[in-house]
Design a protein around this motif. Structure first.
Motif, short mmCIF file in Angstrom:
data_model
loop_
_atom_site.label_atom_id
_atom_site.label_comp_id
_atom_site.label_asym_id
_atom_site.label_seq_id
_atom_site.Cartn_x
_atom_site.Cartn_y
_atom_site.Cartn_z
N LEU A 122 25.99 -11.95 -13.89
CA LEU A 122 25.04 -11.39 -14.85
C LEU A 122 23.82 -12.30 -15.03
CD1 LEU A 122 27.60 -10.07 -17.48
CD2 LEU A 122 26.08 -8.68 -16.04
N LYS A 123 24.06 -13.61 -15.01
CA LYS A 123 22.95 -14.57 -15.11
C LYS A 123 22.08 -14.49 -13.85
CE LYS A 123 21.97 -19.46 -15.69
NZ LYS A 123 21.92 -20.21 -14.47
N ASP A 124 22.70 -14.47 -12.68
CA ASP A 124 21.95 -14.37 -11.42
C ASP A 124 21.14 -13.08 -11.33
OD1 ASP A 124 23.02 -16.82 -10.72
OD2 ASP A 124 24.46 -15.99 -9.27
N ALA A 125 21.66 -12.00 -11.95
CA ALA A 125 20.96 -10.72 -11.93
C ALA A 125 19.85 -10.66 -12.98
CB ALA A 125 21.95 -9.59 -12.18
N GLY A 126 19.77 -11.68 -13.83
CA GLY A 126 18.74 -11.69 -14.87
C GLY A 126 19.08 -10.85 -16.08
N ILE A 127 20.32 -10.45 -16.22
CA ILE A 127 20.73 -9.65 -17.37
C ILE A 127 21.09 -10.55 -18.54
CG2 ILE A 127 22.48 -8.01 -18.20
CD1 ILE A 127 22.49 -6.86 -15.32
N LEU A 128 21.70 -11.68 -18.25
CA LEU A 128 22.06 -12.67 -19.27
C LEU A 128 21.22 -13.92 -19.08
CD1 LEU A 128 25.97 -12.91 -19.55
CD2 LEU A 128 24.38 -11.96 -21.21
N SER A 129 20.95 -14.59 -20.19
CA SER A 129 20.34 -15.91 -20.11
C SER A 129 21.27 -16.89 -20.81
CB SER A 129 18.95 -15.92 -20.75
OG SER A 129 19.04 -15.65 -22.13
N VAL A 130 21.12 -18.16 -20.47
CA VAL A 130 21.97 -19.20 -21.04
C VAL A 130 21.08 -20.27 -21.65
CG1 VAL A 130 23.80 -20.87 -20.57
CG2 VAL A 130 23.64 -18.81 -19.18
N ARG A 131 21.41 -20.63 -22.88
CA ARG A 131 20.72 -21.74 -23.54
C ARG A 131 21.70 -22.90 -23.56
NH1 ARG A 131 18.77 -21.43 -29.57
NH2 ARG A 131 18.44 -19.29 -28.92
N TYR A 132 21.27 -24.01 -22.98
CA TYR A 132 22.13 -25.18 -22.88
C TYR A 132 21.90 -26.10 -24.06
CZ TYR A 132 22.86 -23.47 -18.17
OH TYR A 132 23.19 -22.67 -17.10
N GLY A 133 22.96 -26.66 -24.56
CA GLY A 133 22.93 -27.61 -25.66
C GLY A 133 24.33 -28.14 -25.84
N GLU A 134 24.74 -28.26 -27.08
CA GLU A 134 26.12 -28.69 -27.33
C GLU A 134 27.09 -27.68 -26.72
OE1 GLU A 134 29.07 -29.57 -31.10
OE2 GLU A 134 26.91 -29.53 -31.43
N TYR A 135 26.71 -26.39 -26.81
CA TYR A 135 27.48 -25.30 -26.20
C TYR A 135 26.52 -24.49 -25.34
CZ TYR A 135 30.82 -26.19 -29.96
OH TYR A 135 31.71 -26.77 -30.81
#
Length: 172
Positions: A122-135
């Motif tokens: 889903l991330k590779d398809a651009g449907i989901l994004s991920v915010r990096y931090g503690e989690y």
């Protein structure tokens, strides 16, 4: 799937099935129609050549068929939400705005490796994004589009996950 009239030509039958279930896979069409592999391939190729349907071929050897009136941005999302475990993940993230990997695993009840693989797709398809931090926080890149696709095509993959989300929208 409802019975389709047997008086239709093979191409008309396929077009009706594809219109009724946009994003249907080749194997599903084989099952629905009972056609031999070569017969199905012939008629699908003819429909594609005449620009009546659009064919989406992925490198994962998954081929999906759409009527030409389904916009490409919708078909990209639709191709993923046709798969029940991915639809469950997307619906959960949609209902929460942002969520952690652990929350998704807990909600789905799937193995961490399975959820991880789905999230990567889903991330590779651009449907989901991920915010990096503690989690790692997962969110939808286009929440409105995903909600619209789930609502617009819910009859083609109706199940309790989508119905629950639709009920939640109705309550707002």
């Amino acid at each position: 799937m409802e019975e389709v009239s047997e008086t239709l030509s093979a191409s008309d039958l396929l077009l009706k099935l594809i219109e009724r279930e946009p994003g249907v896979r080749y194997r599903e069409l084989l099952r629905y129609t009972g056609f031999a592999n070569g017969v199905l391939t012939y008629h699908l190729s003819a429909l594609e050549r005449t620009s009546v349907i659009r064919v989406d071929r992925h490198k994962a050897r998954v081929t999906r068929y759409y009527p030409v009136n389904v916009p490409e941005n919708e078909s990209q999302v639709l191709g993923y939400v046709r798969h029940e475990p991915i639809r469950e993940i997307i619906s959960f993230v949609l209902s929460r705005d942002m969520c952690t990997f652990s929350e998704i695993v807990e909600h789905t009840g799937k193995a961490q490796s399975t959820v991880s693989a789905h999230l990567k797709r889903l991330k590779d398809a651009g449907i989901l994004s991920v915010r990096y931090g503690e989690y790692q926080l997962y969110s939808l890149t286009n929440k409105d589009l995903v909600a619209e696709v789930l609502l617009k095509y819910r009859q083609t993959f109706a199940d309790k996950v989508v119905d629950n989300y639709i009920e939640m929208l109705d309550e707002l």
